[in-house]
Design a protein around this motif. Structure first.
Motif, PDB file in Angstrom:
ATOM      1  N   LEU A   7       0.843  -1.208   0.000  1.00 23.72           N
ATOM      2  CA  LEU A   7       0.000   0.000   0.000  1.00 23.72           C
ATOM      3  C   LEU A   7       0.873   1.250   0.000  1.00 23.72           C
ATOM      4  CD1 LEU A   7      -2.773  -1.092   2.532  1.00 23.72           C
ATOM      5  CD2 LEU A   7      -3.096  -0.638   0.087  1.00 23.72           C
ATOM      6  N   ALA A   8       1.959   1.206   0.763  1.00 21.22           N
ATOM      7  CA  ALA A   8       2.896   2.337   0.796  1.00 21.22           C
ATOM      8  C   ALA A   8       3.584   2.507  -0.558  1.00 21.22           C
ATOM      9  CB  ALA A   8       3.934   2.129   1.899  1.00 21.22           C
ATOM     10  N   LEU A   9       3.938   1.389  -1.200  1.00 21.16           N
ATOM     11  CA  LEU A   9       4.569   1.459  -2.511  1.00 21.16           C
ATOM     12  C   LEU A   9       3.620   2.081  -3.534  1.00 21.16           C
ATOM     13  CD1 LEU A   9       6.923   0.770  -4.432  1.00 21.16           C
ATOM     14  CD2 LEU A   9       5.852  -1.470  -4.777  1.00 21.16           C
ATOM     15  N   ALA A  10       2.355   1.695  -3.471  1.00 19.74           N
ATOM     16  CA  ALA A  10       1.356   2.265  -4.394  1.00 19.74           C
ATOM     17  C   ALA A  10       1.307   3.780  -4.240  1.00 19.74           C
ATOM     18  CB  ALA A  10      -0.018   1.650  -4.142  1.00 19.74           C
ATOM     19  N   ASN A  11       1.380   4.271  -3.033  1.00 19.87           N
ATOM     20  CA  ASN A  11       1.364   5.713  -2.795  1.00 19.87           C
ATOM     21  C   ASN A  11       2.606   6.382  -3.384  1.00 19.87           C
ATOM     22  OD1 ASN A  11      -1.119   5.831  -1.471  1.00 19.87           O
ATOM     23  ND2 ASN A  11      -0.207   5.329   0.520  1.00 19.87           N
ATOM     24  N   GLU A  12       3.753   5.705  -3.293  1.00 25.93           N
ATOM     25  CA  GLU A  12       4.967   6.253  -3.910  1.00 25.93           C
ATOM     26  C   GLU A  12       4.841   6.313  -5.425  1.00 25.93           C
ATOM     27  OE1 GLU A  12       9.165   5.828  -2.811  1.00 25.93           O
ATOM     28  OE2 GLU A  12       8.490   4.258  -1.429  1.00 25.93           O
ATOM     29  N   VAL A  13       4.282   5.255  -6.005  1.00 22.78           N
ATOM     30  CA  VAL A  13       4.097   5.206  -7.462  1.00 22.78           C
ATOM     31  C   VAL A  13       3.140   6.302  -7.911  1.00 22.78           C
ATOM     32  CG1 VAL A  13       3.169   3.815  -9.371  1.00 22.78           C
ATOM     33  CG2 VAL A  13       4.681   2.761  -7.673  1.00 22.78           C
ATOM     34  N   LEU A  14       2.092   6.509  -7.135  1.00 22.58           N
ATOM     35  CA  LEU A  14       1.125   7.573  -7.461  1.00 22.58           C
ATOM     36  C   LEU A  14       1.769   8.948  -7.383  1.00 22.58           C
ATOM     37  CD1 LEU A  14      -2.063   6.287  -5.606  1.00 22.58           C
ATOM     38  CD2 LEU A  14      -1.750   6.476  -8.080  1.00 22.58           C
ATOM     39  N   ALA A  15       2.601   9.131  -6.377  1.00 28.91           N
ATOM     40  CA  ALA A  15       3.278  10.419  -6.208  1.00 28.91           C
ATOM     41  C   ALA A  15       4.224  10.680  -7.375  1.00 28.91           C
ATOM     42  CB  ALA A  15       4.053  10.437  -4.890  1.00 28.91           C
ATOM     43  N   ALA A  16       4.890   9.647  -7.856  1.00 30.00           N
ATOM     44  CA  ALA A  16       5.811   9.802  -8.986  1.00 30.00           C
ATOM     45  C   ALA A  16       5.060  10.086 -10.286  1.00 30.00           C
ATOM     46  CB  ALA A  16       6.646   8.534  -9.142  1.00 30.00           C
ATOM     47  N   ALA A  17       3.801   9.591 -10.366  1.00 31.75           N
ATOM     48  CA  ALA A  17       3.019   9.758 -11.585  1.00 31.75           C
ATOM     49  C   ALA A  17       2.332  11.121 -11.648  1.00 31.75           C
ATOM     50  CB  ALA A  17       1.972   8.653 -11.681  1.00 31.75           C
ATOM     51  N   SER A  18       2.232  11.794 -10.512  1.00 29.69           N
ATOM     52  CA  SER A  18       1.481  13.061 -10.483  1.00 29.69           C
ATOM     53  C   SER A  18       2.335  14.229 -10.929  1.00 29.69           C
ATOM     54  CB  SER A  18       0.976  13.313  -9.063  1.00 29.69           C
ATOM     55  OG  SER A  18       2.052  13.415  -8.153  1.00 29.69           O
TER      56      SER A  18
END
Length: 254
Positions: free
Chosen positions: A243-254
């Motif tokens: 779940l934490a990794l998903a948040n990092e991936v989302l942050a990188a995509a924004s």
């Protein structure tokens, strides 16, 4: 805006499939539309998504050979609530058959274009080899996530993969980049793991994800149930890490 992420490492047993399945489910959990592509003839991502690879008559193999459209092969992986393009042992023969085909390196990219507007993320689980299947994954992707264990031989293999990505960038996909290195199956009690982790951070800096995937029994159990860890044991350390990794991936995509 769509992001296509190849999950690749030519070394086997580093957590590519575990990461593919659990990152897909975790991104869906945030409200994103996700397609997961199984590009490994072993079909472990397919089985781990709750789909029996032995019963399939249409897979990514038929897409790569131009015999099926992505929409006709795509399945709903109900346990994880993401869409899946499955694979089985048929894919092992694809490399030989693709050699004589036109644009053999970009057949996956071309096929996926038909469904771009349906998804926020497309994740591609590449096989543990630097072969034509992996090349198709790299040519189709915007970025690469490299799962790796913190051990000596992992560092050796990493340089080969980085060189392959550079060649793909120069010849086929100018926009591809390394999104990040993901430390998997990490045991903080292991001194070598700590040392390799520190070396990665020194050499790659912010290319190393802050999230570390721990060695976790519940995470290892989940594929046997055909479930992402999120739906096997949401409170486990493994589930919380993805779940934490998903948040990092989302942050990188924004």
């Amino acid at each position: 805006m769509l992001k296509i992420l190849a999950i690749a490492n030519q070394k086997g047993g580093v957590g590519k499939t575990t990461t593919s399945i659990n990152l897909a489910a975790s991104l869906v959990n945030t409200g994103k539309r996700v397609l997961l592509v199984d590009l490994d003839p072993q079909g472990n991502t397919t089985m781990g998504s709750g789909v029996d690879k032995r019963l399939l008559d249409r897979t990514i193999y038929h897409v790569l050979l131009g015999e099926q459209q992505v929409a006709n092969v795509c399945l709903s992986a109900e346990p994880g609530k993401y869409d899946l393009i499955p694979a089985n042992q048929d894919l092992a023969g694809a490399e030989v058959e693709m050699v004589v085909l036109e644009a053999r390196e970009t057949r996956l990219k071309t096929a996926l274009q038909a469904v771009y507007e349906n998804y926020d993320f497309i994740l591609i689980d590449c096989p543990p080899a630097l072969n034509l299947l992996t090349l198709n994954g790299l040519c189709a992707a915007h970025a690469v996530m490299i799962p790796m264990q913190c051990e000596y031989y992992a560092l050796e293999g990493l340089s080969d993969l980085v060189n392959t990505i550079k060649r793909v960038r120069s010849r086929f996909n100018p926009s591809i980049r390394i999104e990040g290195l993901l430390r998997t199956m990490f045991d903080p009690r292991n001194l070598l793991a700590q040392q390799v982790s520190e070396q990665l951070q020194q050499h790659f800096g912010d290319k190393v994800y802050q999230t570390v995937i721990p060695r976790n029994v519940r995470l290892a159990e989940a594929p046997g149930f055909g479930l992402p860890i999120l739906y096997h044991d949401r409170q486990s350390k493994g589930a919380q890490a993805y779940l934490a990794l998903a948040n990092e991936v989302l942050a990188a995509a924004s």
